[in-house]
Design an enzyme around this catalytic site. Structure first.
Site, PDB file in Angstrom:
ATOM      1  N   ARG A 193       0.843  -1.195   0.000  1.00 24.64           N
ATOM      2  CA  ARG A 193       0.000   0.000   0.000  1.00 24.64           C
ATOM      3  C   ARG A 193       0.876   1.241   0.000  1.00 24.64           C
ATOM      4  O   ARG A 193       2.065   1.172   0.264  1.00 24.64           O
ATOM      5  CB  ARG A 193      -0.926  -0.011   1.230  1.00 24.64           C
ATOM      6  CG  ARG A 193      -0.153  -0.323   2.501  1.00 24.64           C
ATOM      7  CD  ARG A 193      -0.648   0.347   3.714  1.00 24.64           C
ATOM      8  NE  ARG A 193      -0.539   1.778   3.638  1.00 24.64           N
ATOM      9  CZ  ARG A 193       0.608   2.450   3.794  1.00 24.64           C
ATOM     10  NH1 ARG A 193       1.752   1.827   4.033  1.00 24.64           N
ATOM     11  NH2 ARG A 193       0.622   3.758   3.721  1.00 24.64           N
ATOM     12  N   ARG A 213      -7.205  -0.571  -7.071  1.00 28.11           N
ATOM     13  CA  ARG A 213      -7.557   0.537  -6.169  1.00 28.11           C
ATOM     14  C   ARG A 213      -7.669   1.789  -7.044  1.00 28.11           C
ATOM     15  O   ARG A 213      -6.759   2.084  -7.821  1.00 28.11           O
ATOM     16  CB  ARG A 213      -6.489   0.729  -5.076  1.00 28.11           C
ATOM     17  CG  ARG A 213      -6.421  -0.458  -4.112  1.00 28.11           C
ATOM     18  CD  ARG A 213      -5.564  -0.143  -2.891  1.00 28.11           C
ATOM     19  NE  ARG A 213      -6.249   0.761  -1.985  1.00 28.11           N
ATOM     20  CZ  ARG A 213      -5.640   1.366  -0.945  1.00 28.11           C
ATOM     21  NH1 ARG A 213      -4.346   1.173  -0.737  1.00 28.11           N
ATOM     22  NH2 ARG A 213      -6.319   2.165  -0.143  1.00 28.11           N
ATOM     23  N   GLN A 233      -2.648   2.853   9.878  1.00 31.25           N
ATOM     24  CA  GLN A 233      -1.337   2.870   9.208  1.00 31.25           C
ATOM     25  C   GLN A 233      -0.315   3.650  10.033  1.00 31.25           C
ATOM     26  O   GLN A 233       0.877   3.332  10.013  1.00 31.25           O
ATOM     27  CB  GLN A 233      -1.458   3.500   7.808  1.00 31.25           C
ATOM     28  CG  GLN A 233      -2.138   2.615   6.777  1.00 31.25           C
ATOM     29  CD  GLN A 233      -3.625   2.881   6.689  1.00 31.25           C
ATOM     30  OE1 GLN A 233      -4.245   3.316   7.664  1.00 31.25           O
ATOM     31  NE2 GLN A 233      -4.213   2.628   5.543  1.00 31.25           N
ATOM     32  N   ASP A 287      -2.038  10.572  -2.661  1.00 30.13           N
ATOM     33  CA  ASP A 287      -2.369   9.470  -3.569  1.00 30.13           C
ATOM     34  C   ASP A 287      -2.668   9.960  -4.970  1.00 30.13           C
ATOM     35  O   ASP A 287      -2.536   9.222  -5.942  1.00 30.13           O
ATOM     36  CB  ASP A 287      -3.552   8.676  -3.024  1.00 30.13           C
ATOM     37  CG  ASP A 287      -3.055   7.730  -1.957  1.00 30.13           C
ATOM     38  OD1 ASP A 287      -2.838   8.190  -0.825  1.00 30.13           O
ATOM     39  OD2 ASP A 287      -2.824   6.549  -2.281  1.00 30.13           O
ATOM     40  N   LYS A 291      -4.845  10.048   2.528  1.00 34.25           N
ATOM     41  CA  LYS A 291      -5.561   9.249   3.521  1.00 34.25           C
ATOM     42  C   LYS A 291      -6.613  10.082   4.247  1.00 34.25           C
ATOM     43  O   LYS A 291      -6.339  11.211   4.666  1.00 34.25           O
ATOM     44  CB  LYS A 291      -4.551   8.679   4.517  1.00 34.25           C
ATOM     45  CG  LYS A 291      -5.126   7.844   5.635  1.00 34.25           C
ATOM     46  CD  LYS A 291      -6.037   6.735   5.156  1.00 34.25           C
ATOM     47  CE  LYS A 291      -5.378   5.789   4.171  1.00 34.25           C
ATOM     48  NZ  LYS A 291      -6.358   4.933   3.451  1.00 34.25           N
TER      49      LYS A 291
HETATM   50  C1  LIG Z   1       3.521   8.293  -0.400  1.00 30.10           C
HETATM   51  S1  LIG Z   1       2.459   7.648   0.604  1.00 30.10           S
HETATM   52  C2  LIG Z   1       1.076   8.699   0.380  1.00 30.10           C
HETATM   53  C3  LIG Z   1      -0.181   7.994   0.499  1.00 30.10           C
HETATM   54  O1  LIG Z   1      -0.192   6.880  -0.352  1.00 30.10           O
HETATM   55  C4  LIG Z   1      -0.482   7.596   1.942  1.00 30.10           C
HETATM   56  O2  LIG Z   1      -0.499   8.750   2.735  1.00 30.10           O
HETATM   57  C5  LIG Z   1      -1.816   6.969   1.965  1.00 30.10           C
HETATM   58  O3  LIG Z   1      -2.820   7.636   2.037  1.00 30.10           O
HETATM   59  C6  LIG Z   1      -1.850   5.516   1.790  1.00 30.10           C
HETATM   60  O4  LIG Z   1      -3.133   4.997   1.905  1.00 30.10           O
HETATM   61  P1  LIG Z   1      -3.327   3.431   1.937  1.00 30.10           P
HETATM   62  O5  LIG Z   1      -4.822   3.262   1.959  1.00 30.10           O
HETATM   63  O6  LIG Z   1      -2.661   2.935   3.160  1.00 30.10           O
HETATM   64  O7  LIG Z   1      -2.721   2.903   0.668  1.00 30.10           O
END
Ligand SMILES: CSC[C@@H](O)[C@@H](O)C(=O)COP(=O)(O)O
Length: 360
Positions: free
Chosen positions: A50, A84, A195, A236, A247
């Site tokens: 992830r 995703r 996370q 993302d 997130k």
């Molecule tokens: C470079 S990491 C940035 C994002 O990918 C991170 O903050 C995030 O939101 C990840 O979400 P996730 O759902 O754990 O994949």
């Protein structure tokens, strides 16, 4: 540390994409072998792998896996890209390996796809290092020097677990620590999948960063007490207007940061900027299972059948973002013109040209 993601060839029982299973951290450091694309798609959906940049690598190696197995590469690429919806890097990684596969002669196509994935992996590691340098430079210019160092707050996980290198926002925090400028990293636990609590604290401990974990809803009182000098997060997807999908829980931090006059800094590679998505409202936000919020079985902590709202990401508008740190330098304040200046692709070129025409 077990590699976050690696390719295993036939000599070690592959072909396979081997992941450090992030669903098992911090208690267990275990590999998860994905021997075909459906297994890899499952691992992506479960968040065994992830975070935006490493999802790009998973996508690229996934295409290479389908090619090495002689499976249908086009269908596999489609399944991977859709595993995703919000992290644009996943699509980029898939496209990169698929383009190499398509361009090669049939006998060379599998090797070409793998070569593209490996190239992306190396680029990603270099991007992490460059972002760490630019981010530290930005903070040094932005924040008053404190004898004890800065108090930085982060959300979700953005370290080596999300990248072929040291990561995005957490790589900047680590650079600050190495430079002797970090007093404390505040780590949001990051409901509902934790996370921050599970992964960022694990990485921070390994890197020797002074850190403190907090429940997400404790951040407000920390700001009010003047205990946060800057917020650093990843992304993302960044739309062409500079809106940042990250997130869920990032947007409330941006609002808090603005209210308290604290810089809100986003750290992400250029590949996370999506010139084809015009506005923040156009970014597709992944909705996830209710049970991530309610718990299941003995761990259930909400009545069975309750209606649940569980978006994985939220969108912060550009005016709340102090700066975006990329491997090509820092963009700030955020707007379409400044973003286009660091981006690739036909849409970015169009925006740059339109800007040139406006100036002329
Ligand atoms: C470079 S990491 C940035 C994002 O990918 C991170 O903050 C995030 O939101 C990840 O979400 P996730 O759902 O754990 O994949």
């Amino acid at each position: 540390m077990t590699a976050v993601l690696r390719w295993a060839d036939e000599t070690e029982g592959g072909p396979a994409v081997v992941l450090l299973d992030q669903t098992r951290l911090p208690a267990h450091e275990e590999e998860r072998w994905c021997r075909d694309v459906p297994a890899l798609v499952g691992a992506i959906r479960e968040l065994a792998v992830r975070g935006a940049p490493v999802l790009g690598l998973a996508g690229a190696y996934g295409v290479a896996l389908a090619a090495a197995r002689g499976d249908g590469v086009e269908a596999a690429a489609g399944e991977l890209a859709e595993a995703r919806p919000t992290a644009v890097n996943l699509r980029h990684g898939v496209e990169r390996a698929r383009a190499a596969w398509r361009a090669a002669r049939p006998g060379d196509a599998a090797a070409a796809a793998l070569g593209a994935a490996r190239e992306l992996h190396a680029e990603d590691a270099r991007a992490s290092a460059a972002m760490a340098g630019h981010g530290l430079e930005l903070l040094t210019g932005l924040l008053p020097a404190r004898a004890a160092g800065w108090r930085l707050l982060t959300h979700c996980n953005t370290g080596a677990l999300v990248s072929g290198g040291g990561g995005t926002a957490l790589a900047v925090v680590r650079a600050a620590h190495t430079a002797g400028r970090l007093e404390r990293l505040w780590v949001d636990e990051t409901r509902p999948l934790l996370q921050g609590a599970r992964l960022t604290t694990w990485e921070a401990a390994r890197w020797g960063l002074p850190h403190t974990l907090l429940a997400d809803n404790a951040a407000g009182s920390l700001f009010a007490a003047g205990q946060v000098d800057a917020v650093l997060i990843g992304a993302d997807r960044v739309s062409a207007d500079g809106s940042v999908a990250n997130k869920v829980g990032s947007y409330p931090l941006a609002v808090l940061a603005r209210h308290h006059g604290v810089p809100f800094v986003v750290v992400a590679p250029v590949s996370t900027v999506d010139p084809d998505t015009a506005r923040g409202a156009d970014i597709i936000i992944e909705q996830r299972d209710a049970e991530e919020v309610t718990g299941t079985g003995d761990g259930r902590h909400a009545p069975a059948g309750v209606a649940v709202h569980n978006p994985a990401f939220d969108v912060t508008p550009p005016d709340l973002v102090s700066a975006l740190v990329t491997e090509r330098g820092t963009v700030g304040p955020m707007d379409a013109r400044r973003l286009a200046a660091v981006c690739d692709g036909p849409r970015a070129t169009e925006l740059r040209e339109a800007d040139g025409m406006m100036k002329a």
